[in-house]
Motif scaffolding. Structure first.
Motif, short mmCIF file in Angstrom:
data_model
loop_
_atom_site.label_atom_id
_atom_site.label_comp_id
_atom_site.label_asym_id
_atom_site.label_seq_id
_atom_site.Cartn_x
_atom_site.Cartn_y
_atom_site.Cartn_z
N LYS A 15 0.99 -1.18 0.03
CA LYS A 15 0.11 0.00 0.07
C LYS A 15 1.03 1.10 0.07
CE LYS A 15 -2.55 2.81 3.16
NZ LYS A 15 -3.50 2.76 4.65
N GLY A 17 -1.16 4.23 -0.97
CA GLY A 17 -2.13 5.39 -0.64
C GLY A 17 -3.58 4.54 -0.73
N GLY A 18 -4.60 5.70 -0.96
CA GLY A 18 -6.02 5.24 -0.75
C GLY A 18 -6.13 3.95 -1.83
N ASP A 21 -5.73 0.91 0.00
CA ASP A 21 -6.91 0.66 0.90
C ASP A 21 -8.25 0.16 0.25
OD1 ASP A 21 -5.78 1.39 3.45
OD2 ASP A 21 -6.17 3.50 3.14
N GLY A 297 -0.47 12.04 5.49
CA GLY A 297 -0.67 11.84 4.24
C GLY A 297 0.70 12.08 3.23
N ARG A 298 0.49 12.07 1.92
CA ARG A 298 1.77 12.49 1.15
C ARG A 298 2.03 13.90 1.12
NH1 ARG A 298 0.46 11.58 -3.98
NH2 ARG A 298 -1.96 11.25 -3.67
N LYS A 303 -2.04 17.54 -1.98
CA LYS A 303 -2.67 17.49 -0.51
C LYS A 303 -2.52 18.73 0.26
CE LYS A 303 -3.42 13.10 -0.86
NZ LYS A 303 -4.75 12.43 -0.79
N GLY A 329 4.24 12.00 7.59
CA GLY A 329 3.93 11.76 5.90
C GLY A 329 5.28 11.63 5.48
N GLY A 355 7.98 9.78 7.08
CA GLY A 355 8.20 8.33 6.50
C GLY A 355 6.86 7.91 6.41
N TYR A 356 6.70 6.63 6.04
CA TYR A 356 5.30 5.95 5.98
C TYR A 356 5.37 4.93 7.49
CZ TYR A 356 1.49 3.66 4.37
OH TYR A 356 -0.10 2.80 4.36
N ASN A 357 4.34 5.17 8.06
CA ASN A 357 4.12 4.19 9.07
C ASN A 357 2.78 3.87 9.48
OD1 ASN A 357 3.86 3.02 12.02
ND2 ASN A 357 5.86 4.28 12.40
N TYR A 365 -4.97 8.98 14.20
CA TYR A 365 -6.48 9.10 13.99
C TYR A 365 -7.11 9.03 15.46
CZ TYR A 365 -6.10 8.63 8.93
OH TYR A 365 -5.60 8.86 7.65
N LEU A 382 -9.75 9.10 1.94
CA LEU A 382 -10.10 8.07 3.15
C LEU A 382 -9.80 8.81 4.42
CD1 LEU A 382 -8.74 4.97 1.14
CD2 LEU A 382 -11.22 5.66 1.52
N ASN A 383 -8.84 9.35 4.68
CA ASN A 383 -8.24 9.85 5.73
C ASN A 383 -9.39 10.86 6.66
OD1 ASN A 383 -6.12 9.31 4.32
ND2 ASN A 383 -4.91 11.08 5.39
N TYR A 386 -11.48 7.78 8.15
CA TYR A 386 -11.05 7.24 9.25
C TYR A 386 -11.04 8.24 10.36
CZ TYR A 386 -8.95 4.08 5.72
OH TYR A 386 -8.68 3.26 4.71
P1 ADP Z 1 -4.25 9.03 -1.36
O1 ADP Z 1 -4.55 7.72 -2.13
O2 ADP Z 1 -4.35 10.45 -2.48
O3 ADP Z 1 -2.66 9.40 -0.84
P2 ADP Z 1 -6.22 8.87 0.30
O4 ADP Z 1 -6.86 9.63 1.28
O5 ADP Z 1 -7.13 8.16 -0.70
O6 ADP Z 1 -4.99 9.59 -0.41
O7 ADP Z 1 -5.41 7.56 1.06
C1 ADP Z 1 -4.37 7.76 1.92
C2 ADP Z 1 -4.12 6.54 2.85
O8 ADP Z 1 -2.84 6.47 2.93
C3 ADP Z 1 -4.76 6.39 4.16
O9 ADP Z 1 -4.99 5.24 4.49
C4 ADP Z 1 -3.77 6.97 5.11
O10 ADP Z 1 -3.77 6.67 6.49
C5 ADP Z 1 -2.36 6.48 4.47
N1 ADP Z 1 -1.26 7.29 4.66
C6 ADP Z 1 -0.68 8.40 3.80
N2 ADP Z 1 0.47 8.57 4.14
C7 ADP Z 1 0.88 7.78 5.17
C8 ADP Z 1 2.14 7.62 6.06
N3 ADP Z 1 3.04 8.53 5.86
N4 ADP Z 1 1.91 6.69 7.01
C9 ADP Z 1 1.13 5.93 6.96
N5 ADP Z 1 -0.18 6.16 6.33
C10 ADP Z 1 -0.05 6.89 5.43
#
Ligand code: ADP
Length: 473
Positions: A15, A17-18, A21, A297-298, A303, A329, A355-357, A365, A382-383, A386
């Motif tokens: 994964k 991003g969204g 999910d 997020g990214r 964003k 992010g 980073g991504y975690n 959240y 999606l954020n 959530y």
């Molecule tokens: P996009 O797909 O455009 O990045 P979305 O809101 O559709 O945005 O989905 C973002 C998903 O990625 C969510 O589940 C969010 O919690 C997760 N996410 C984004 N950045 C991170 C990060 N740095 N660490 C953990 N989860 C992240």
């Protein structure tokens, strides 16, 4: 009905991003609704594949050309059905066996080879699906090739559906790479072209049986602003619709979430969120007595992440010792650097995790009071869903899916705070409203509870997709 989802991402396998999910959840709910849903994706070397906890059986072997290079490929099936749907992975050593999903110089070749391998496998598979559901540009040449590829005539009558998760990314490449595409009826070359390049997303919009975006408002926006595809989308609008994403309420459930410090439900939300906030504030050296605003997020322009350093700096100056910020992010190097600079003077009121975690995102959240989403583009988002489920009030720019999912607390049934422009000024005004709301405990509590009660589950959307497939047969 048998549906095959073809995607570059799928949670929990891989994964970014969204997209991950959605492809990790929708098939599960389609299965529950009585359809057989399968996912095929690349076999990256992610923890899911490498940790030895999952069994895979070999279901197909083949080979393909990428220019002058020959690659062997295997299709593996996860045999224990741990995800709630059938998972297939295409392994192409030398191309797809990467640690990450995107960002490689040969991404065009990697995802083209993936699509060709999927089609070759389907061509020989006894058991063909009733629908091929493609997600985003990485799988967008499939509708074209099933229609016009000489090799894939057997697949011509299988309906193809394209879901556009984000139209900003179209996967275009030059005509000098035409040799990467398996032979097809050359009279149909125009179907691949958009603005002088081979544009996979445009090709899918032209050749798929039906396409959709991940929210109705984003569909409407795309007719006016779609990174160059506006006129094409308008011309093809007869086969378009918007279907709002849901969230996987089995994974995203504060009363069962193993990743958070304290589990809670709507009844003990105050106590539960306090405990989660305390844990988070201890880790990130923030003040647990103050409202906590987070961004997850990214860190990219779409964003509105570039606005964060200014927003945080000005908010801390305008409301000294009144609020905390925490950012999770990664993305643009300049934004990452600016956030780290901001951190240097914000003492115990701001921290950032670059980073991504995944686990940390759940903790944010759960522990935050407000989630900031100053998005310029948000196909669904999606954020915010959530956040609402975890009792965190979203502060969102009124765009795309954010319009469809968040009601301002000034309106009946409000669940969040909305603002119009992706500008620091508008966000700061929204933050002032948030602080005021935070100060009136009964109103704050009402908005939070209304947000937690909103139904964002996939059941409805899963059924809408099934109705869509049925209409194509
Ligand atoms: P996009 O797909 O455009 O990045 P979305 O809101 O559709 O945005 O989905 C973002 C998903 O990625 C969510 O589940 C969010 O919690 C997760 N996410 C984004 N950045 C991170 C990060 N740095 N660490 C953990 N989860 C992240």
């Amino acid at each position: 009905m048998e549906i095959l989802h073809v995607s570059a991402e799928c949670y929990p396998v891989a994964k970014v991003g969204g997209l991950g999910d959605v492809v990790g959840a929708l098939p599960k709910y389609q299965y529950e609704a009585g359809s057989i849903a399968k996912v095929v994706m690349p076999a990256y070397r992610t923890a899911f594949r490498e940790n030895g906890q999952h069994q895979f059986e070999l279901v197909h072997q083949g080979g393909l050309w990428v220019g002058h290079d020959w690659y062997h490929f295997n299709v593996w099936k996860e045999s224990a059905n741990v995800l709630g749907f059938d998972l297939y992975q295409v392994d192409i050593p030398g191309l797809l066996d990467t640690a990450g999903v995107y960002g490689y110089l040969n991404d065009t070749e990697r995802f083209l080879a993936f699509q060709v391998a999927v089609l070759d496998w389907l061509n020989e598979w006894q058991h063909q699906p009733d629908v091929i559901h493609c997600h985003d540009h990485h799988t967008s040449l499939i509708p074209f090739l099933t229609q016009y590829g000489y090799k894939y005539k057997r697949l011509k009558d299988i309906p193809t559906v394209l879901t556009i998760h984000n139209a900003q990314y179209q996967g275009q490449f030059g005509w000098d790479k035409l040799y990467l595409i398996p032979s097809f009826d050359l009279w149909k070359s125009g179907m691949l072209d958009w603005n002088g390049a081979i544009n996979p997303l445009a090709a899918a919009i032209k050749t798929c049986w039906h396409f959709n975006t991940v929210s109705p408002s984003y569909m409407e926006e795309l007719f006016h602003s779609a990174n160059g595809l506006e006129s094409l989308l308008s011309a093809e609008r007869g086969k378009a619709r918007g279907i709002l994403n849901g969230i996987d309420d089995k994974v995203w459930n504060p009363s069962k979430d193993p990743m958070i410090a304290a589990k809670y439900g709507i009844r003990d939300v105050v106590k539960g969120k306090q405990a989660n906030k305390a844990a988070l504030c201890e880790t990130f050296e923030l003040d647990p007595e103050l409202p906590l605003f987070v961004f997850i997020g990214r860190l990219v322009g779409d964003k509105g992440a570039d606005l964060l350093p200014e927003i945080i700096g000005r908010a801390l100056a305008e409301h000294p010792r009144k609020l905390n910020f925490l950012v999770l992010g990664s993305g643009d190097a300049h934004t990452e650097w600016m956030l780290q600079q901001t951190r240097a003077y914000a003492d115990e009121h701001f921290n950032v995790y670059i980073g991504y975690n995944e686990a940390l995102s759940h903790q944010l959240y759960a522990g935050a009071d407000y989630l900031l989403m100053p998005s310029r583009v948000e196909p669904c988002g999606l954020n915010q869903m959530y956040a609402m489920r975890y009792g965190t009030i979203p502060i969102v720019r009124a765009t795309g899916g954010l319009i469809d999912t968040v009601t301002d607390f000034g309106d009946e049934g409000g669940t969040g705070i909305r603002f119009i422009h992706a500008s620091a000024g508008d966000v700061l005004h929204a933050i002032s409203r948030a602080l005021e709301l935070y100060g009136t405990k009964t109103k704050f509590s009402k908005v939070r509870k209304t947000a937690m009660q909103r139904d964002h589950s996939w059941d409805q959307a899963a059924q809408q997709y099934i109705d869509l497939y049925t209409s194509l047969k």
